[in-house]
Design a protein around this motif. Sequence first.
Motif, mmCIF file in Angstrom:
data_model
loop_
_atom_site.group_PDB
_atom_site.id
_atom_site.type_symbol
_atom_site.label_atom_id
_atom_site.label_comp_id
_atom_site.label_asym_id
_atom_site.label_seq_id
_atom_site.Cartn_x
_atom_site.Cartn_y
_atom_site.Cartn_z
ATOM 1 N N SER A 235 -10.087 0.058 11.149
ATOM 2 C CA SER A 235 -9.499 -1.223 10.768
ATOM 3 C C SER A 235 -7.974 -1.130 10.858
ATOM 4 N N PRO A 236 -7.446 -0.850 12.054
ATOM 5 C CA PRO A 236 -6.012 -0.586 12.193
ATOM 6 C C PRO A 236 -5.122 -1.767 11.827
ATOM 7 N N ASP A 237 -5.578 -2.978 12.081
ATOM 8 C CA ASP A 237 -4.753 -4.149 11.753
ATOM 9 C C ASP A 237 -4.568 -4.288 10.247
ATOM 10 N N GLU A 238 -5.656 -4.110 9.495
ATOM 11 C CA GLU A 238 -5.555 -4.176 8.030
ATOM 12 C C GLU A 238 -4.715 -3.019 7.492
ATOM 13 N N ALA A 239 -4.840 -1.842 8.125
ATOM 14 C CA ALA A 239 -4.030 -0.693 7.706
ATOM 15 C C ALA A 239 -2.549 -0.992 7.895
ATOM 16 N N GLY A 240 -2.219 -1.605 9.031
ATOM 17 C CA GLY A 240 -0.825 -1.968 9.281
ATOM 18 C C GLY A 240 -0.326 -3.012 8.303
ATOM 19 N N GLU A 241 -1.187 -3.944 7.961
ATOM 20 C CA GLU A 241 -0.825 -4.984 6.994
ATOM 21 C C GLU A 241 -0.561 -4.371 5.620
ATOM 22 N N LEU A 246 3.553 -2.322 1.451
ATOM 23 C CA LEU A 246 4.079 -1.234 0.628
ATOM 24 C C LEU A 246 5.450 -0.751 1.095
ATOM 25 N N ALA A 247 5.995 -1.410 2.108
ATOM 26 C CA ALA A 247 7.282 -0.980 2.665
ATOM 27 C C ALA A 247 8.418 -1.099 1.650
ATOM 28 N N SER A 248 8.230 -1.916 0.632
ATOM 29 C CA SER A 248 9.285 -2.079 -0.370
ATOM 30 C C SER A 248 9.380 -0.877 -1.308
ATOM 31 N N VAL A 249 8.324 -0.049 -1.352
ATOM 32 C CA VAL A 249 8.342 1.108 -2.251
ATOM 33 C C VAL A 249 8.310 2.440 -1.502
ATOM 34 N N PHE A 250 8.109 2.383 -0.171
ATOM 35 C CA PHE A 250 8.087 3.619 0.618
ATOM 36 C C PHE A 250 8.460 3.269 2.055
ATOM 37 N N PRO A 251 9.326 4.087 2.682
ATOM 38 C CA PRO A 251 9.763 3.762 4.049
ATOM 39 C C PRO A 251 8.583 3.634 5.008
#
Length: 282
Positions: A235-241, A246-251
């Motif tokens: 499920s790569p699309d959901e993983a990317g989403e 979570l980009a606000s708490v981890f690069p």
Amino acid sequence: MGQTVKIVTDSTSDMSQEEAAKYGITVVPLTVNMDDQIYRDGIDILPPEFYKRLPKLSKMPTTSQPPVGLFQQTFEKLTSDGSQVISLHISGDLSGTFNSASLAAQGFAPGQVTVIDTRWVTAALALPVIKAAELARSGKEAPEIIQTIKDTLPYIELLAVADTLEYLKKGGRIGGLAALAGTILSVKPLFTIRNGKVDRFENVRTKRKALERIAEVVKTQWGPLERLAILHADSPDEAGELASMLASVFPLKDIYISMVGPVVGTYAGPKTLGVCAERKAI
């Protein structure tokens, strides 16, 4: 001199061959029996093919731990130059793999092979394995690496959602009543690992709500993070989403994306999605 400490894990860490090679990690495969054919996890069958075939199978796949002899051969090869081995594995409550590795290690001199039950699985196993490999490459000695990993394990977290309860039910991981209730009510149970065993975290109503709840838990309950991984079963699309959430708490560039392999996928089922992390010790 070459590296004096070598790191071993098993294929339930769901590390790709490329990822393992990058860190110099030896991965011992479990096996999957599909339609009376035996495949080495991550070698003879890779996740994309497995998930393509899984819904069409006439019966549920079965899985087996590596035999003691395979671990013996692996340890002999890696210690032949005088190196020490640290072997980190899936929770002993989920598989007999740790036991196989422990039995194999008994044939070596004290301290030559150390086997650790991490109490984790999939990317939550991969994170401490990668950390051990980094420490080994930096020249740390075995006792320091072992202690660091043991100190790290309580700071590992995992939270995931299964797209369907069908595979958990067929694999004997939850009772039939729970599976039935989930199907009728469209409940999406969030799962975690507690004390080395799969445990229910809470129920949400939809996959979308599950993603939002997972992101919320990571942001509000897990605190500052050393490492973060997204796991997905095809499920790569959901993983990317989820990674973007979570980009606000981890690069974003440092988030480790892991595809759930055939052995773990036999029980988790396709489209399972989750997050694993190492919290900072504070």
